[in-house]
Design an enzyme around this catalytic site. Structure first.
Site, PDB file in Angstrom:
ATOM      1  N   ASP A 132      -7.139  -3.288  10.670  1.00  0.00           N
ATOM      2  CA  ASP A 132      -5.970  -2.414  10.681  1.00  0.00           C
ATOM      3  C   ASP A 132      -5.891  -1.818  12.114  1.00  0.00           C
ATOM      4  O   ASP A 132      -7.106  -1.788  12.833  1.00  0.00           O
ATOM      5  CB  ASP A 132      -6.124  -1.486   9.722  1.00  0.00           C
ATOM      6  N   CYS A 183       0.684  -1.139  -0.029  1.00  0.00           N
ATOM      7  CA  CYS A 183      -0.066  -0.097   0.012  1.00  0.00           C
ATOM      8  C   CYS A 183       0.858   1.268   0.026  1.00  0.00           C
ATOM      9  O   CYS A 183       1.893   1.270   0.624  1.00  0.00           O
ATOM     10  CB  CYS A 183      -1.114   0.012   1.307  1.00  0.00           C
TER      11      CYS A 183
HETATM   12  O1  LIG Z   1      -0.591   4.461   4.733  1.00  0.00           O
HETATM   13  C1  LIG Z   1      -1.006   5.529   4.950  1.00  0.00           C
HETATM   14  O2  LIG Z   1      -0.474   6.714   5.170  1.00  0.00           O
HETATM   15  C2  LIG Z   1      -2.652   5.809   5.135  1.00  0.00           C
HETATM   16  C3  LIG Z   1      -2.995   7.046   5.311  1.00  0.00           C
HETATM   17  C4  LIG Z   1      -4.370   7.193   5.514  1.00  0.00           C
HETATM   18  C5  LIG Z   1      -5.355   6.153   5.197  1.00  0.00           C
HETATM   19  C6  LIG Z   1      -4.649   4.943   4.750  1.00  0.00           C
HETATM   20  C7  LIG Z   1      -3.492   4.862   4.972  1.00  0.00           C
HETATM   21  N1  LIG Z   1      -3.031   3.517   4.494  1.00  0.00           N
HETATM   22  C8  LIG Z   1      -3.772   2.113   4.465  1.00  0.00           C
HETATM   23  C9  LIG Z   1      -3.102   0.911   4.161  1.00  0.00           C
HETATM   24  O3  LIG Z   1      -3.857   0.090   3.511  1.00  0.00           O
HETATM   25  C10 LIG Z   1      -2.077   0.537   5.070  1.00  0.00           C
HETATM   26  O4  LIG Z   1      -1.367  -0.362   4.194  1.00  0.00           O
HETATM   27  C11 LIG Z   1      -2.377  -0.094   6.232  1.00  0.00           C
HETATM   28  O5  LIG Z   1      -2.784   0.800   7.043  1.00  0.00           O
HETATM   29  C12 LIG Z   1      -0.957  -0.596   7.014  1.00  0.00           C
HETATM   30  O6  LIG Z   1      -0.012   0.380   7.304  1.00  0.00           O
HETATM   31  P1  LIG Z   1       1.414  -0.034   7.923  1.00  0.00           P
HETATM   32  O7  LIG Z   1       0.902  -0.203   9.451  1.00  0.00           O
HETATM   33  O8  LIG Z   1       2.186   0.993   7.613  1.00  0.00           O
HETATM   34  O9  LIG Z   1       1.968  -1.092   7.386  1.00  0.00           O
END
Ligand SMILES: O=C(O)c1ccccc1NCC(=O)[C@H](O)[C@H](O)COP(=O)(O)O
Length: 225
Positions: free
Chosen positions: A129, A7
């Site tokens: 999440d 992502c």
């Molecule tokens: O990643 C971001 O900055 C974000 C911001 C606002 C809404 C969604 C966002 N990410 C969504 C995702 O699907 C991410 O992959 C998921 O939250 C996991 O993130 P991480 O903990 O950094 O792997």
């Protein structure tokens, strides 16, 4: 075999790197009311989605305030799937799903797993999440995998595990939760919004190695209540 979504891709070079690493899906973040280095404009989101190679599922990741805004952004970007952050109820998610030409993925705060059971019948997948106070992802924080494993085993919709995953912990996460897919943003970056090629490869390989190949592409018709 567990699927992998990467992502927060912000460039075509990273999009190609995600595909070369063997991931199944890519997330493109736009129209979010939080400060994140992974956000692109709606126009750039559409350009990235159109540039994806065949068989790489493009996922619009967005935080709309209304059903109408969700539908408009999905139509503008034209991705294969739309990942919706926010507190929409099952009826609203169903309305979005009926209106858009994309699969709908509902993001559920892993600290409130009961919402997953409520919205699962209305969407194509549920993404558990570790969200922040605004409901945004990308926190880099893990959550209670045992609670998410109960959700994954108990709802009919495919469950995606997200939150704080890295190449180092993804195998343990897959074994603990048995999700349909895993999703990562910050855990495979060299700096904000820029993916690390080696981390991408290790994440995909470690996720695949942890999956015994059991077929989870369909769910049993009868699930425990
Ligand atoms: O990643 C971001 O900055 C974000 C911001 C606002 C809404 C969604 C966002 N990410 C969504 C995702 O699907 C991410 O992959 C998921 O939250 C996991 O993130 P991480 O903990 O950094 O792997």
């Amino acid at each position: 075999m567990v699927r992998v979504k990467i992502c927060g891709v912000t460039s075509e070079a990273d999009l190609q790197a995600v595909e070369r690493a063997g991931a199944d899906a890519v997330g493109i973040i736009t129209d979010v009311p939080v400060d994140t280095p992974r956000e692109v404009t709606v126009e750039d989101a559409g350009t990235l989605a159109a540039a994806a190679p065949p068989f790489l599922t493009t996922t619009l990741v967005t935080m709309p305030e209304t059903v109408a805004e969700a539908i408009a952004t999905a139509d503008a970007v034209g991705a294969d799937a739309v990942q919706i952050h926010g507190g929409f109820d099952a009826a609203e998610l169903r309305e979005i799903r009926e209106a858009v030409a994309a699969k709908v993925i509902a993001v559920v705060d892993a600290a409130a797993p009961d919402r997953a059971r409520a919205v699962a019948p209305a969407v194509d997948a549920v993404l558990m999440d570790s969200v922040d106070g605004a409901g945004a992802g990308g926190t880099g924080e893990t959550h209670d995998w045992a609670a998410t494993a109960e959700v994954a085993a108990g709802v009919a919709a495919p469950v995606v595990l997200a939150g704080g995953l890295t190449p180092e912990n993804v195998a343990e996460a897959v074994e603990a939760v048995r999700p349909f897919a895993v999703d990562v943003a910050s855990g495979v970056e060299r700096s904000g919004g820029r993916k690390d090629r080696e981390a991408l490869r290790r994440f995909v390989a470690n996720a695949a190695a942890a999956d015994p190949g059991e077929d989870r592409s369909t769910k049993p018709e009868e699930v425990p209540s």
